[in-house]
Design an enzyme around this catalytic site. Structure first.
Site, PDB file in Angstrom:
ATOM      1  N   ASP A   7       3.194  -2.424 114.871  1.00 33.27           N
ATOM      2  CA  ASP A   7       3.217  -1.080 113.379  1.00 33.27           C
ATOM      3  C   ASP A   7       2.955  -1.425 112.469  1.00 33.27           C
ATOM      4  O   ASP A   7       3.383  -2.617 111.852  1.00 33.27           O
ATOM      5  CB  ASP A   7       4.826  -0.565 113.584  1.00 33.27           C
ATOM      6  CG  ASP A   7       4.751   1.154 112.882  1.00 33.27           C
ATOM      7  OD1 ASP A   7       4.364   1.769 113.243  1.00 33.27           O
ATOM      8  OD2 ASP A   7       5.582   2.013 112.811  1.00 33.27           O
TER       9      ASP A   7
ATOM     10  N   GLY B   7      10.900   7.461 106.588  1.00 31.73           N
ATOM     11  CA  GLY B   7      12.563   7.251 106.091  1.00 31.73           C
ATOM     12  C   GLY B   7      13.326   8.533 105.476  1.00 31.73           C
ATOM     13  O   GLY B   7      13.971   8.237 105.058  1.00 31.73           O
TER      14      GLY B   7
ATOM     15  N   HIS C  25       4.190  10.251 112.655  1.00 32.36           N
ATOM     16  CA  HIS C  25       5.179   9.166 112.010  1.00 32.36           C
ATOM     17  C   HIS C  25       5.559   9.683 111.009  1.00 32.36           C
ATOM     18  O   HIS C  25       6.159  10.918 110.872  1.00 32.36           O
ATOM     19  CB  HIS C  25       4.417   8.155 110.885  1.00 32.36           C
ATOM     20  CG  HIS C  25       2.974   6.967 111.974  1.00 32.36           C
ATOM     21  ND1 HIS C  25       3.467   5.471 111.105  1.00 32.36           N
ATOM     22  CD2 HIS C  25       1.891   7.492 112.997  1.00 32.36           C
ATOM     23  CE1 HIS C  25       2.823   5.288 111.937  1.00 32.36           C
ATOM     24  NE2 HIS C  25       2.285   6.449 112.630  1.00 32.36           N
ATOM     25  N   GLY C  26       6.917   8.981 111.176  1.00 29.88           N
ATOM     26  CA  GLY C  26       8.558   9.597 110.057  1.00 29.88           C
ATOM     27  C   GLY C  26       9.510  10.999 110.983  1.00 29.88           C
ATOM     28  O   GLY C  26       9.503  12.016 110.673  1.00 29.88           O
TER      29      GLY C  26
ATOM     30  N   THR D  20      11.763  10.694 112.696  1.00 33.96           N
ATOM     31  CA  THR D  20      13.625  11.358 111.682  1.00 33.96           C
ATOM     32  C   THR D  20      13.045  12.276 110.818  1.00 33.96           C
ATOM     33  O   THR D  20      14.508  13.094 111.055  1.00 33.96           O
ATOM     34  CB  THR D  20      14.218   9.758 111.053  1.00 33.96           C
ATOM     35  OG1 THR D  20      13.846   8.978 111.940  1.00 33.96           O
ATOM     36  CG2 THR D  20      15.411  10.098 110.700  1.00 33.96           C
TER      37      THR D  20
ATOM     38  N   VAL E 217       9.684   6.770 115.068  1.00 34.19           N
ATOM     39  CA  VAL E 217      11.475   7.088 115.251  1.00 34.19           C
ATOM     40  C   VAL E 217      11.614   5.879 114.996  1.00 34.19           C
ATOM     41  O   VAL E 217      11.730   5.365 116.296  1.00 34.19           O
ATOM     42  CB  VAL E 217      12.420   7.668 116.386  1.00 34.19           C
ATOM     43  CG1 VAL E 217      14.044   8.103 115.938  1.00 34.19           C
ATOM     44  CG2 VAL E 217      12.198   9.253 116.797  1.00 34.19           C
TER      45      VAL E 217
HETATM   46  P1  13P Z   1      10.931   7.259 110.800  1.00 33.07           P
HETATM   47  O1  13P Z   1      11.489   5.346 110.291  1.00 33.07           O
HETATM   48  O2  13P Z   1      10.680   8.353 109.398  1.00 33.07           O
HETATM   49  O3  13P Z   1      11.339   7.954 112.292  1.00 33.07           O
HETATM   50  O4  13P Z   1       9.381   7.074 110.776  1.00 33.07           O
HETATM   51  C1  13P Z   1       9.333   5.645 112.104  1.00 33.07           C
HETATM   52  C2  13P Z   1       7.772   5.450 111.781  1.00 33.07           C
HETATM   53  O5  13P Z   1       6.709   6.387 111.389  1.00 33.07           O
HETATM   54  C3  13P Z   1       7.407   4.381 111.833  1.00 33.07           C
HETATM   55  O6  13P Z   1       6.458   3.875 111.526  1.00 33.07           O
END
Ligand code: 13P
Length: 285
Positions: A81, A180, A207-208, A210, A230
């Protein structure tokens, strides 16, 4: 089977679903994540940051992911990643990762294209997939924060040019999500995603994850999102569980008593997410 990202997203495309890409922070997280995928009958993408790969060992991660995939007959992708250096990407590919991300999103468009294309040319020789990124996603990841002023949404025409010129297997888009974000949820820009998906013929990546509202997931899938990242939700849950377990443990009690509940909590979340990402109760990949 141990597969690459392109193979996973092709299945997702066929079935109009998305494949969960879950960030692992230690080796303990891998078996519960893959078990969850096996139980749901879905492929899974396990991803690590460069620093986590260096901490655990690239080759160790490959051996564990590949070993479980082959022994348990689950389709597993091991993905690097947000790598920003070719040397880290080469190390991952040489160790046997089946997919890598080159994150050139902070670079000018031309330089991002040139460097991403160099990664694609190298990776494809080894049947390793490549994810690129265009636009700037906000939030905090691995201690690095990108604040609101720096965020840049993905421009659809640039995305089309980028995807066609670099020949990436997947493209991460900036459409309002933040890395995050676990205390609140974001509003994803679906109209922008639609515009991108209408002209870009490449699997798209969120991405992101969460911070994404569950009710947005079906629309994201319908508009080309084939990889759904995630990370933070798993990290926070594992850590909270560990704090509870370790706070009153006897120092000579086997570690497994404190770590199994953390892994179970991760497995639970991964199962829920995969069921959501499969889009239909009946879909079995
Ligand atoms: P989160 O940590 O916000 O879920 O995002 C994960 C991500 O996009 C890893 O590249």
């Amino acid at each position: 089977m141990y597969i690459n990202l392109k193979q996973a997203t092709e299945k997702a495309e066929e079935l109009n679903c998305t494949i969960g890409a879950f960030n692992a922070h230690n080796l303990d997280m891998l078996p519960p994540m893959i078990e969850a995928a096996k139980e749901s009958g879905s492929p899974i993408i396990i991803q690590t940051s460069v620093d986590t790969a260096k901490y655990i060992g690239f080759k160790t991660l490959v051996n564990v992911a590949r070993g479980i995939a082959e022994f348990d007959l689950v389709d597993v992708v091991l993905h690097l990643d947000h790598a920003k250096n070719f040397s880290d990407i080469k190390q991952a590919i040489d160790a046997g990762y089946s997919s890598v991300m080159f994150d050139g999103s902070s670079l000018p468009l031309k330089e991002n294209i040139m460097k991403t294309k160099a990664v694609v040319d190298y990776a494809h020789k080894f049947d390793v997939s490549v994810e690129g990124e265009l636009g700037i996603i906000g939030g905090t990841e691995e201690g690095v924060t990108i604040d609101g002023a720096e965020v840049m949404y993905t421009e659809p025409e640039d995305a089309k040019y980028f995807a066609e010129t670099t020949n990436v297997d997947a493209l991460a888009v900036a459409i309002g999500t933040n890395h995050g974000q676990f205390k609140s949820k974001t509003d994803v820009n679906i109209p922008l995603l639609k515009k991108i998906n209408n002209i870009v013929n490449t699997s798209l990546v969120i991405h992101g994850g969460t911070g994404v509202k569950e009710e947005h997931v079906p629309e994201l899938i319908d508009n080309g999102i084939r990889k759904f990242n995630v990370g933070t939700e798993l990290l926070v849950t594992w850590t909270e569980e560990a704090k509870k377990c370790f706070s009153d443990t006897k120092v000579n009690k086997s570690l497994r008593h404190n770590i199994i509940p953390c892994n179970d909590a991760v497995k639970n979340i991964v199962s829920q997410k995969i069921n959501l990402f499969m889009n239909k109760d009946s879909v079995k990949l």
